[in-house]
Structure formats: structure tokens, C-alpha cells
Enzyme design. Structure first.
Site, PDB file in Angstrom:
ATOM      1  N   THR A   1      -3.765 -11.955 103.034  1.00 20.68           N
ATOM      2  CA  THR A   1      -2.572 -12.583 103.585  1.00 20.68           C
ATOM      3  C   THR A   1      -2.190 -13.837 102.822  1.00 20.68           C
ATOM      4  O   THR A   1      -3.050 -14.510 102.234  1.00 20.68           O
ATOM      5  CB  THR A   1      -2.804 -12.954 105.066  1.00 20.68           C
ATOM      6  OG1 THR A   1      -1.723 -13.743 105.556  1.00 20.68           O
ATOM      7  CG2 THR A   1      -4.089 -13.767 105.233  1.00 20.68           C
ATOM      8  N   ASP A   2      -0.900 -14.186 102.863  1.00 19.73           N
ATOM      9  CA  ASP A   2      -0.452 -15.440 102.252  1.00 19.73           C
ATOM     10  C   ASP A   2      -1.048 -16.657 102.954  1.00 19.73           C
ATOM     11  O   ASP A   2      -1.096 -17.760 102.390  1.00 19.73           O
ATOM     12  CB  ASP A   2       1.079 -15.527 102.260  1.00 19.73           C
ATOM     13  CG  ASP A   2       1.710 -15.371 103.641  1.00 19.73           C
ATOM     14  OD1 ASP A   2       0.970 -15.275 104.641  1.00 19.73           O
ATOM     15  OD2 ASP A   2       2.956 -15.334 103.720  1.00 19.73           O
ATOM     16  N   GLU A   3      -1.541 -16.482 104.171  1.00 18.68           N
ATOM     17  CA  GLU A   3      -2.059 -17.614 104.938  1.00 18.68           C
ATOM     18  C   GLU A   3      -3.341 -18.205 104.348  1.00 18.68           C
ATOM     19  O   GLU A   3      -3.722 -19.320 104.717  1.00 18.68           O
ATOM     20  CB  GLU A   3      -2.281 -17.220 106.394  1.00 18.68           C
ATOM     21  CG  GLU A   3      -0.992 -16.883 107.123  1.00 18.68           C
ATOM     22  CD  GLU A   3      -1.131 -16.905 108.627  1.00 18.68           C
ATOM     23  OE1 GLU A   3      -1.841 -17.797 109.148  1.00 18.68           O
ATOM     24  OE2 GLU A   3      -0.540 -16.045 109.289  1.00 18.68           O
TER      25      GLU A   3
ATOM     26  N   TYR B   1      -8.172 -17.286 111.654  1.00 17.30           N
ATOM     27  CA  TYR B   1      -7.795 -15.997 111.064  1.00 17.30           C
ATOM     28  C   TYR B   1      -7.741 -16.089 109.548  1.00 17.30           C
ATOM     29  O   TYR B   1      -8.364 -15.293 108.831  1.00 17.30           O
ATOM     30  CB  TYR B   1      -6.445 -15.536 111.616  1.00 17.30           C
ATOM     31  CG  TYR B   1      -5.749 -14.523 110.741  1.00 17.30           C
ATOM     32  CD1 TYR B   1      -6.318 -13.266 110.520  1.00 17.30           C
ATOM     33  CD2 TYR B   1      -4.536 -14.827 110.120  1.00 17.30           C
ATOM     34  CE1 TYR B   1      -5.684 -12.336 109.703  1.00 17.30           C
ATOM     35  CE2 TYR B   1      -3.902 -13.900 109.308  1.00 17.30           C
ATOM     36  CZ  TYR B   1      -4.480 -12.660 109.097  1.00 17.30           C
ATOM     37  OH  TYR B   1      -3.860 -11.752 108.285  1.00 17.30           O
TER      38      TYR B   1
END
Length: 349
Positions: free
Chosen positions: A144-146, A168
Site C-alpha cells: 500500500t501507499d500508506e 495497518y
């Protein structure tokens, strides 16, 4: 327990042509189901195996268009179960792995971080070990970009440091490290992908776009966390699947690829666009009647801009425009009001 639902024997592959076995974890979920449908239809000579635990965010209804195809097989099980995973790789001739199975709800990760570590980190480790021992030709990990953390002014490329700011994202960053370590130590041909927010049909209602759509269909308000000024880049599922196919066919082992869109929208503006589409209104007071401002999560990154030049260098680029993609998405949820049960609670961004 090893539960297989198929009309074929456990080791069977379709006859004729170049045969490959592809394992898709989390294949009854949103992106996983779209990936499986595409693989089943695009490569009829391949055997496509869906491994899914069938949590609340997964549904075999997502795969109704291919569930009777001879080159599709469903196995119900947990990636954290070493016996099941080892047995799966022993019984099946798996050449390629797409690893989508994960816990992904950010708000839930603040409440139950241990469960996110168990599934996202330990489950990935179990899968990697079995894939390495089986000698698969490619292992594609969906991240994910997160993992980049909040970035206000700078686009993050694959060389930017990981600075996750919620449990997460931290679990996905940790899993990435394990994935890449298998390349460094064992030369397992792994590839890590990092995508923006993917949207489209089949997506579970905890995610922001389907949640807003489903609530508006029920004449309920859109919950806006905090100010609603947090913005996200949105990538249509068709473009995401093309990105994964590009990585499968042209991606270099040991590399990381950003899968990003140039389209960015604040959450409050997203709500306003959906209200305008679905309630046929443009008056300011009417917009406000459909918004419900709620308490923000403990930490909410403002934005995750990414640079995807590396993947575009392989020939991929987003093709689905936002107006086209969101229109088709709203139409799908209108046509399938009972696909998911309506949920209440916080919204995943």
C-alpha cells in the site's frame, strides 16, 4: 483443515497450451476477485487457485462469473496455518503467487494491532517459506501507499523511506521487509507493489467509496472523519489489474513498483461528488444535509502522493478516467443492492 471446492482433481491442470498454476490469496475479496476473473478468462490453459478464509469482507458471490470454469479452484483456508499452506504447495503445481490476503481496515488496526501483525506479517512469512521451498517462479506482494507515511509536498518514489503512521501500514511495511529478505537471502523472485486507493465493483462496504454509495442509496448521511480535508489518490480496479498483469509479465524480481493515479480528491469533496450524482443536487445546504461529521481516528495522514514512472516504464498507465470509473461503480452498487449487508461504523480511507 484443507477444504477444496473444485470439479477437478487436486493436481489437475487444463490440457493444451502453456500451463501454469497461479495462487491468489484473498481471492474472494475485492482486488483478488477481479484478479482471478481476469486470469481465468485471459489464460484458460492455466490453473487459477483461490485461497480465502472468507472473512466478512470476502464473498464467493464476487466470483460467480467464473466459479464453474474448469481452470478455477477455490480452497477455503487461513494463510496463517502452516499445515494448510505447506499441503497446498505440495499438492498443487504453483508457479506464480499473488498475495492479496490481509487485514486492511485502518481504524480496526488501532484497536486490534496484534491481529494485523498475525495476518499481515506472520501469514506472509508462512506463505513465503512454502513458496520458497516449492521454487515458485514469481511471488507478487500487494502492499500500500500508506507505508510511505504522510507526504504533503513530495511525490514518493520507490526509493523513499517507509514511515508508516498507523498499525495497518506498519504491518504492511514489516511484511514488505520479510518479502524482500527472501530475495536477498534465497533469491526467491519476489516483487512488491504499492498502490493508491483502489475502487470499483465488488468492494466491501467498509471502504470509503462503497460505504458512501451504500449509505446514500439508503438515504443516509456520509460520515466524514475530522475535517474531511484528507485527500486520497483513487485508482480504478481495471487499471490496478492491468498493473498487476504488467508486473507479472515484465516486473523484475527484487524490485518495488508504485501503482499510482494522478487523480486526487479530498474525502469531503468525494462525498459532495457522490451526493451530486446520486441526489441530483448542487445547492450548498443540500450537500450539508447529507454530511455527518464524526470523530477522527487517532492519526489520519493528509495525503499519499506517489510517483509511478517506474511501472509506467514497463508500459502501464492508468486509462480509466474518474468520471467513467465512479459512474460505473455507482451503477454497479445500484444494480446489486443486496451484494453486501449494510454496515455501520467508521470509514476506511
Amino acid at each position: 483443515m484443507f477444504v477444496s471446492h473444485t470439479r477437478e482433481s487436486s493436481s489437475a491442470k487444463p490440457k493444451g497450451g502453456v500451463q501454469k498454476g497461479v495462487l491468489v490469496t484473498g481471492g474472494a475479496g475485492f482486488i483478488g476477485s477481479h484478479m482471478i476473473i481476469t486470469l481465468v478468462e485471459k489464460f484458460p490453459q492455466w490453473q487459477i487457485i483461490n485461497l480465502d478464509k472468507l472473512d466478512s469482507c470476502s464473498s464467493l458471490k464476487n466470483l460467480s462469473s467464473v466459479d464453474q470454469r474448469p481452470n478455477y479452484k477455490f480452497i477455503q483456508g487461513d494463510i496463517c496455518n502452516p499445515y494448510l499452506i505447506n499441503t497446498l504447495f505440495e499438492r498443487e503445481n504453483i508457479d506464480i503467487v499473488f498475495h492479496f490476503a490481509a487485514q486492511t481496515h485502518v481504524d480496526h488496526s488501532f484497536r486490534w494491532p496484534a491481529e494485523f501483525k498475525r495476518v499481515n506479517v506472520d501469514g506472509t512469512r508462512v506463505l513465503l517459506k512454502a513458496a520458497c521451498e516449492a521454487g515458485v517462479e514469481k511471488f507478487i506482494y500487494a502492499s500500500t501507499d500508506e507505508v510511505y507515511g504522510e507526504s504533503i509536498d513530495k511525490e514518493c518514489d520507490e526509493f523513499c523511506p517507509r514511515q508508516p503512521s498507523n498499525p495497518y501500514a506498519a504491518s504492511k511495511a514489516a511484511a514488505e521487509s520479510i518479502v524482500l529478505s527472501y530475495w536477498k537471502k534465497y533469491k526467491l523472485p519476489v516483487i512488491v507493489t504499492r498502490s493508491n486507493n483502489v475502487y470499483g465493483p465488488h468492494q466491501y462496504l467498509e471502504k470509503v467509496i462503497p460505504k458512501f454509495i451504500s449509505l446514500l442509496l439508503l438515504n443516509k448521511k456520509c460520515p466524514i472523519q475530522g475535517s474531511g480535508l484528507q485527500s486520497r489518490h483513487f485508482l480504478h480496479t481495471d487499471d490496478a489489474i492491468e498493473a498487476f498483469l504488467t508486473v507479472m509479465e515484465k516486473g523484475v524480481p527484487g524490485e518495488i513498483y508504485n501503482m499510482g493515479s494522478n487523480f486526487e480528491l479530498s474525502i469531503i469533496q468525494l462525498a459532495r461528488e457522490l451526493i451530486k450524482m446520486m441526489k441530483s443536487t448542487s445547492a450548498e445546504e443540500d450537500f450539508n444535509n447529507w454530511l455527518d461529521f464524526v470523530e477522527d481516528r487517532p492519526h489520519n495522514d493528509l495525503r499519499y502522493p506517489m510517483n509511478s514512472d517506474k511501472l509506467q516504464g514497463l508500459g502501464w498507465k492508468p486509462c480509466v478516467t474518474w468520471p467513467e470509473g465512479i459512474r460505473k461503480t455507482v451503477e454497479w452498487y445500484r444494480a446489486h443492492p443486496n451484494h453486501w449487508s449494510v454496515i455501520e461504523g467508521s470509514t476506511q480511507l
